[in-house]
Design an enzyme around this catalytic site. Structure first.
Site, mmCIF file in Angstrom:
data_model
loop_
_atom_site.group_PDB
_atom_site.id
_atom_site.type_symbol
_atom_site.label_atom_id
_atom_site.label_comp_id
_atom_site.label_asym_id
_atom_site.label_seq_id
_atom_site.Cartn_x
_atom_site.Cartn_y
_atom_site.Cartn_z
ATOM 1 N N GLY A 1 48.481 35.855 49.680
ATOM 2 C CA GLY A 1 47.351 36.062 50.537
ATOM 3 C C GLY A 1 45.975 36.550 49.654
ATOM 4 N N LYS A 2 46.238 36.748 48.445
ATOM 5 C CA LYS A 2 44.849 37.187 47.716
ATOM 6 C C LYS A 2 43.655 36.478 48.004
ATOM 7 C CE LYS A 2 46.618 37.273 43.658
ATOM 8 N NZ LYS A 2 48.191 36.613 44.020
ATOM 9 N N THR A 3 43.935 35.261 47.762
ATOM 10 C CA THR A 3 42.746 34.210 47.764
ATOM 11 C C THR A 3 42.308 34.131 49.219
ATOM 12 O OG1 THR A 3 43.766 32.904 45.981
ATOM 13 C CG2 THR A 3 41.921 31.887 47.418
ATOM 14 N N LYS B 1 44.590 53.290 47.067
ATOM 15 C CA LYS B 1 43.892 54.169 46.671
ATOM 16 C C LYS B 1 42.240 53.916 47.330
ATOM 17 C CE LYS B 1 41.268 54.808 42.214
ATOM 18 N NZ LYS B 1 41.307 54.283 40.883
ATOM 19 N N GLU C 1 41.550 29.956 38.834
ATOM 20 C CA GLU C 1 42.903 29.655 39.200
ATOM 21 C C GLU C 1 43.027 28.062 39.843
ATOM 22 O OE1 GLU C 1 45.183 32.803 41.189
ATOM 23 O OE2 GLU C 1 46.067 33.104 38.799
ATOM 24 N N LYS D 1 47.694 55.488 54.773
ATOM 25 C CA LYS D 1 48.701 55.633 53.735
ATOM 26 C C LYS D 1 49.896 54.805 54.154
ATOM 27 C CE LYS D 1 46.260 59.420 52.103
ATOM 28 N NZ LYS D 1 45.173 59.805 52.567
ATOM 29 N N GLU E 1 21.569 29.432 -0.240
ATOM 30 C CA GLU E 1 22.846 28.766 -0.015
ATOM 31 C C GLU E 1 22.388 27.423 0.598
ATOM 32 O OE1 GLU E 1 25.629 31.324 1.581
ATOM 33 O OE2 GLU E 1 27.327 29.648 0.678
ATOM 34 N N LYS F 1 27.169 51.938 8.006
ATOM 35 C CA LYS F 1 26.387 53.166 7.914
ATOM 36 C C LYS F 1 24.979 52.919 8.362
ATOM 37 C CE LYS F 1 26.649 52.951 2.810
ATOM 38 N NZ LYS F 1 26.742 53.881 1.540
ATOM 39 N N HIS G 1 24.213 55.696 14.927
ATOM 40 C CA HIS G 1 24.481 54.484 15.403
ATOM 41 C C HIS G 1 25.848 54.712 16.239
ATOM 42 C CE1 HIS G 1 27.464 54.094 12.293
ATOM 43 N NE2 HIS G 1 26.556 54.496 11.411
#
Lengths: 545, 102
Positions: free
Chosen positions: A326-328, A490, A351, A498, A108, A256, A262
């Protein structure tokens, strides 16, 4: 498939004394010069089909060892599905990794175009040609020249040229790209098909491993146009480039492999600059990572206490919460904690910009700039939209492999959710977490919940079973005031607190206080207050029971 | 009339190759007597020459001169097509004489 049966007779006669890996040659057809080689395995029986590693990242895992050796594999795909890249990469990796010369038959694009197009993928074809490791058989259409058909013909010249090229450099690999255009040039489809069948058979006879690419008209339908699959049907791989929710998603599927195993189904892949195709083998990921009992600090002594003494060294921790709760800060502290123990941390931010992150850290008394200068921290900020998820994954993997951090923070994982489909995102999360686990580093991911109070996110739904620890940060509305609550939902393999505890953020960071003992419904987002007596009454009720 | 320079590429001494050579010689003797130069190249013996000319199918006849360059593929059994390819007006049967050139 039938070959094993075919050789049984011979094997019975010649078995004694044969060892593993021995190869014998015999001529099954008299006076033809056709030679067959048989390899024997440990038991003196005939070994199954051998495979050669292609060197294409991820593909060798999906194919459980590479392409069947000495056979022809059809790569079918729609236009733009990276067939040519696959064909070129098959030869390139052979040269780079194994020093195996290759022949590229192009039907091609002219060779000049291919040389130019693959430079950006890091392959210097012209150099390999000079070194005698790469030969083009140029079967591309001659521009401005038409031909007249006047009688019977065959494609004998093409076959002769391929054989000549293989001999000239001692090729072990052949790529033929792509067959559809041969059919476009010669109107007699039946004749062309027959001729291509001869070529495929001849290639098999020479003993080189070949791939042939062919066009498809639709992503889900016939394997290839012109019934090409019929003559190379031993092995078929399909490359797809599906438009899904306005995004292109590339996948590959081994349809196949005759006589050998595979992985099944579609696997995402991407084409990366300077590397080429990188497949992401999802089901190939095994759950065999070690698990450590060594604890590491989260960077907050009170949180460590809640988790029964800290996170495990090679665990995945998910921190979930609404925006601004407060995650960062938690992840900044987690990354900075590594430095105290002279360990390296990698912070992948999707972010906030570097400047914002550095400023925030300074506010909590953490000097990211110095840590980066010391080489113990690496901050990578990227826009989620800058790449597709597969590309993000490849980049993250590469950074982790190069930097070798002890802790990895992704802030936030849910920001990546919006650049992909749900299915694509799930695959990304699984691939990323299992990769991080294999590196035996601690990974902390943050996830933003949609609702300000309570709620969960798609991220959590996909990741919660993979994570070892889940920390929830939640807003609690109390008497006209927004307060914050934290709980360890968890903690795999360990006792943990808890309670839902209240926490405050000040100039020094996070301070965890007492539990909200008289509030229920915090996690569902509908806090209800009970009088202390009522709480005691309920507790006692259960004690008696 | 300009001199014709022709090259015929064949793959081995197959019946198809032999037919192409015979057909070509017949046409040339009839139409271009003394005006042509023919070279026969066996691709099996000189694969590099086939590579240089990007020959895919055999037999292939290349007309180098007079311009334009033309390729005629097949055993040349269809002489009208061959003449068309050589930019010679096809000779029709019997008394109809020559048709005008295209």
């Amino acid at each position: 498939m039938n070959e094993i049966e075919e050789y049984k007779g011979i094997e019975k006669i010649e078995t004694p004394g044969r060892r593993h890996g021995d190869e014998i040659r015999h001529r099954p057809y008299e006076n033809t010069g056709i030679e067959k080689r048989v390899r024997y395995d440990q038991r003196g029986g005939i070994a199954g089909i051998e495979k050669i590693e292609t060197g294409i990242e991820g593909f060798d895992m999906i194919s459980e060892g590479g392409l069947p050796k000495g056979r022809t594999t059809l790569i079918a795909g729609t236009s733009g599905s990276a067939k040519t890249v696959f064909a070129v990469q098959f030869l390139s990796e052979g040269i780079i990794q194994k020093d195996e010369p290759g022949v590229f038959v192009t039907f091609e694009e002219p060779p000049e175009d291919i040389r130019k197009n693959v430079i950006s993928l890091g392959w210097d074809v012209a150099k390999w040609e000079q070194e005698g490791k790469w030969v083009f058989v140029d079967a591309s259409p001659v521009v401005g020249e038409d031909h007249v058909i006047a009688g019977e013909y065959d494609l004998g010249a093409l076959l002769a040229r391929i054989e000549y090229a293989v001999k000239k450099i001692g090729a072990r690999r052949i790529s033929m790209d792509s067959l559809g255009s041969v059919f476009a040039r010669f109107s007699e489809a039946g004749l062309v098909r027959n001729e291509l069948f001869k070529i495929a058979a001849a290639v098999k006879q020479i003993g080189v491993t070949a791939i042939i690419t062919a066009e498809r008209t639709q992503e889900y339908g016939d394997i290839a146009r012109f019934g090409i699959e019929e003559f190379v049907a031993d092995n078929v791989i399909i490359l797809r480039n599906v438009l899904e929710a306005e995004k292109r998603r590339r996948t590959m599927e081994i349809l196949k492999f005759r006589g050998t195993s595979h992985q099944k189904g579609e696997f995402p892949f991407t084409v990366v600059r300077n590397i080429g195709i990188v497949a992401i083998p999802l089901s190939g990921i095994e759950l065999k990572q070690h698990s450590s009992t060594v604890r590491i600090s989260s960077g907050n002594a009170e949180l460590d206490k809640m988790c029964g003494g800290g996170f495990f060294r090679d665990s995945i921790i998910l921190v979930s919460g609404a925006t601004g709760c407060g995650k960062t800060m938690l992840s900044t502290g987690f990354a900075a904690e590594a430095a105290k123990n002279e360990q390296k941390a990698l912070l992948l931010a999707f972010e906030e910009s570097r400047k914002q992150l550095f400023r925030n850290a300074t506010g909590w008394g953490i000097d990211f700039e110095k840590m980066e200068d010391d080489g113990i921290l690496k901050v990578v900020c990227r826009y989620p939209e800058a790449e597709g998820l597969e590309d993000h994954l490849i980049i993250i993997k590469r950074v982790i492999t190069e930097f070798k951090p002890h802790r990895v923070v992704v802030d936030s994982l849910s920001a990546l959710e919006r650049v992909s489909t749900i299915k694509g995102f799930r695959e990304f999360v699984i691939a990323l977490t299992s990769f991080i686990k294999h590196q035996e580093v601690a990974g902390l991911f943050t996830s933003t919940t949609g609702d300000l109070m309570g709620g969960s996110s798609v991220t959590e739904a996909h990741i919660s079973t993979i994570t070892d620890t889940i920390i929830l940060l939640r807003y609690v509305e109390m008497f006209g005031e927004m307060r914050r609550g934290i709980t360890a939902l968890k903690m795999r393999g360990s006792m943990h607190d808890k309670d839902i505890r209240e926490f405050n953020i000040d100039g020094e960071g996070m301070h965890i206080g007492k539990s909200f003992s008289n509030v229920t419904g915090i996690l569902s987002g509908h806090p209800v207050f009970s009088a202390p007596e009522e709480v005691d009454r309920v507790r006692n009720l259960f004690k008696e029971a | 009339m300009d001199k014709f320079k022709l090259r015929l590429y064949i793959t081995g001494k197959t019946p198809k190759s032999e037919r192409a050579i015979a057909n070509l010689k017949e046409i040339c003797e009839k139409e271009l007597k003394g005006l042509y130069e023919l070279q026969i190249i066996d691709v099996l013996e000189s694969p590099q020459l086939a590579e240089d000319e990007k020959i895919l199918a055999t037999p292939t006849l290349i007309k180098d001169l007079p311009p334009p360059l033309k390729r005629i593929i097949g055993d040349l059994s269809n002489s009208d097509k061959v003449l068309l390819g050589l930019d010679l007006s096809p000779v029709l049967d019997n008394n109809q004489g020559k048709e005008d050139g295209r």
